[in-house]
Write a protein that holds these residues in place. Sequence first.
Motif, mmCIF file in Angstrom:
data_model
loop_
_atom_site.group_PDB
_atom_site.id
_atom_site.type_symbol
_atom_site.label_atom_id
_atom_site.label_comp_id
_atom_site.label_asym_id
_atom_site.label_seq_id
_atom_site.Cartn_x
_atom_site.Cartn_y
_atom_site.Cartn_z
ATOM 1 N N ALA A 70 0.830 -1.204 0.000
ATOM 2 C CA ALA A 70 0.000 0.000 0.000
ATOM 3 C C ALA A 70 0.861 1.250 0.000
ATOM 4 N N LEU A 71 1.980 1.215 0.714
ATOM 5 C CA LEU A 71 2.887 2.366 0.737
ATOM 6 C C LEU A 71 3.501 2.600 -0.635
ATOM 7 N N ASP A 72 3.943 1.527 -1.283
ATOM 8 C CA ASP A 72 4.532 1.648 -2.614
ATOM 9 C C ASP A 72 3.509 2.184 -3.609
ATOM 10 N N ALA A 73 2.262 1.723 -3.505
ATOM 11 C CA ALA A 73 1.208 2.214 -4.395
ATOM 12 C C ALA A 73 0.919 3.692 -4.140
ATOM 13 N N ALA A 74 0.950 4.100 -2.871
ATOM 14 C CA ALA A 74 0.707 5.505 -2.537
ATOM 15 C C ALA A 74 1.789 6.394 -3.117
ATOM 16 N N GLY B 80 2.726 8.771 -11.335
ATOM 17 C CA GLY B 80 2.977 7.690 -12.278
ATOM 18 C C GLY B 80 4.371 7.652 -12.847
ATOM 19 N N VAL B 81 5.338 8.342 -12.210
ATOM 20 C CA VAL B 81 6.726 8.270 -12.667
ATOM 21 C C VAL B 81 7.218 6.826 -12.612
ATOM 22 N N PHE B 82 6.757 6.081 -11.641
ATOM 23 C CA PHE B 82 7.043 4.658 -11.575
ATOM 24 C C PHE B 82 5.756 3.932 -11.206
ATOM 25 N N ALA B 83 5.681 2.665 -11.571
ATOM 26 C CA ALA B 83 4.493 1.858 -11.277
ATOM 27 C C ALA B 83 4.702 1.101 -9.966
ATOM 28 N N ARG C 47 -0.923 11.032 -1.213
ATOM 29 C CA ARG C 47 -1.909 10.851 -2.269
ATOM 30 C C ARG C 47 -2.697 12.151 -2.452
ATOM 31 N N PRO C 48 -3.013 12.518 -3.693
ATOM 32 C CA PRO C 48 -3.700 13.795 -3.947
ATOM 33 C C PRO C 48 -4.944 14.020 -3.092
ATOM 34 N N ALA C 49 -5.730 12.992 -2.863
ATOM 35 C CA ALA C 49 -6.975 13.149 -2.100
ATOM 36 C C ALA C 49 -6.737 13.498 -0.638
ATOM 37 N N HIS C 50 -5.497 13.325 -0.164
ATOM 38 C CA HIS C 50 -5.223 13.554 1.259
ATOM 39 C C HIS C 50 -4.282 14.726 1.496
ATOM 40 N N ARG C 51 -4.010 15.504 0.470
ATOM 41 C CA ARG C 51 -3.088 16.628 0.623
ATOM 42 C C ARG C 51 -3.748 17.778 1.379
ATOM 43 N N GLY C 52 -2.906 18.596 2.011
ATOM 44 C CA GLY C 52 -3.400 19.736 2.765
ATOM 45 C C GLY C 52 -3.927 19.384 4.141
ATOM 46 N N ARG C 53 -3.601 18.181 4.640
ATOM 47 C CA ARG C 53 -4.106 17.736 5.941
ATOM 48 C C ARG C 53 -2.976 17.447 6.934
ATOM 49 N N GLY C 54 -1.770 17.875 6.594
ATOM 50 C CA GLY C 54 -0.659 17.678 7.511
ATOM 51 C C GLY C 54 0.009 16.328 7.428
ATOM 52 N N VAL C 55 -0.333 15.530 6.406
ATOM 53 C CA VAL C 55 0.231 14.185 6.299
ATOM 54 C C VAL C 55 1.732 14.237 6.047
ATOM 55 N N ALA C 56 2.163 15.038 5.080
ATOM 56 C CA ALA C 56 3.590 15.084 4.735
ATOM 57 C C ALA C 56 4.430 15.567 5.914
ATOM 58 N N GLY C 57 3.950 16.585 6.611
ATOM 59 C CA GLY C 57 4.691 17.080 7.771
ATOM 60 C C GLY C 57 4.794 16.044 8.867
ATOM 61 N N ALA C 58 3.711 15.293 9.077
ATOM 62 C CA ALA C 58 3.700 14.293 10.144
ATOM 63 C C ALA C 58 4.674 13.163 9.860
ATOM 64 N N VAL C 59 4.678 12.630 8.629
ATOM 65 C CA VAL C 59 5.584 11.519 8.329
ATOM 66 C C VAL C 59 7.031 11.995 8.245
ATOM 67 N N THR C 60 7.241 13.220 7.751
ATOM 68 C CA THR C 60 8.605 13.761 7.704
ATOM 69 C C THR C 60 9.170 13.908 9.107
#
Length: 255
Positions: free
Chosen positions: A127-131, A138-141, A192-205
């Motif tokens: 699921a992580l690889d797909a995300a 789509g730079v990689f599958a 994932r585009p549908a989850h952007r703007g919710r602090g996800v990237a900052g949290a995992v970083t």
Amino acid sequence: MDTQVQNFAVANLRRRPVVVETGGFVAGFDPGTASPYLNYATPLPGAEPTEQDVAALVAAFRERGLMPRLEFAPEAAPGVVPALRAAGFETEAVHEYLVCTPSGLMVPPAAHAPGVEIPETDEEYAALDAALAEAFGGVFAPSAEGAARLRRIQQGGGAVRFVRPPEGGCAGVASCSPPAEDTAELGGVGTRPAHRGRGVAGAVTAAVTAAMFAQGVGSVWLEYSGEGSRRVYERVGYRPRGTRLYLSLPRKQRL
């Protein structure tokens, strides 16, 4: 910091399944993929390659059917760029890199950040690889090899963290390489585009950065792809410290 980042790049490439060292260069190859982002070379700090050294490096790529390509901090090896230019190498990109230290890390308050998890199962790694595949347009599958690489990072001393949305799967993910030279590279941050703007990237970083500092690493560095992502990283505590250069040999020069 340029020399430290470059020493890290050398050490990191030496972890690849296939390593070729020639004329002041280290090339790392992954037989499981032809991706140029996973098959490239870097110079030793202070290297001053000759025309013959560059030719030997190009040959190492040619015999594998791969595009000759390098990633490095140019200030750590100023004699390399002129030698590569003379052989026909061209600039793919110049990226600024950012660095975070333990004293500068700013973790988002738990009340305002999504929950972060460590992947455990094959289904979660897939699921992580797909995300990541979706996040990077789509730079990689998505692939079994990609999921396996994420597992190797987590199990090999690096860190992989993700946010699970209510419907399951993965909203966003970040990974950090195992450390070397008292630093580590954070990469593969994607939401994932549908989850952007919710602090996800900052949290995992913040989570993967904190995981590396818990191991005693003195710094973590990363490159960013746009001003939006730069702002995310700066809110976590990353600051600009230098540049990295990407060079490759166009096909017309390899015939």
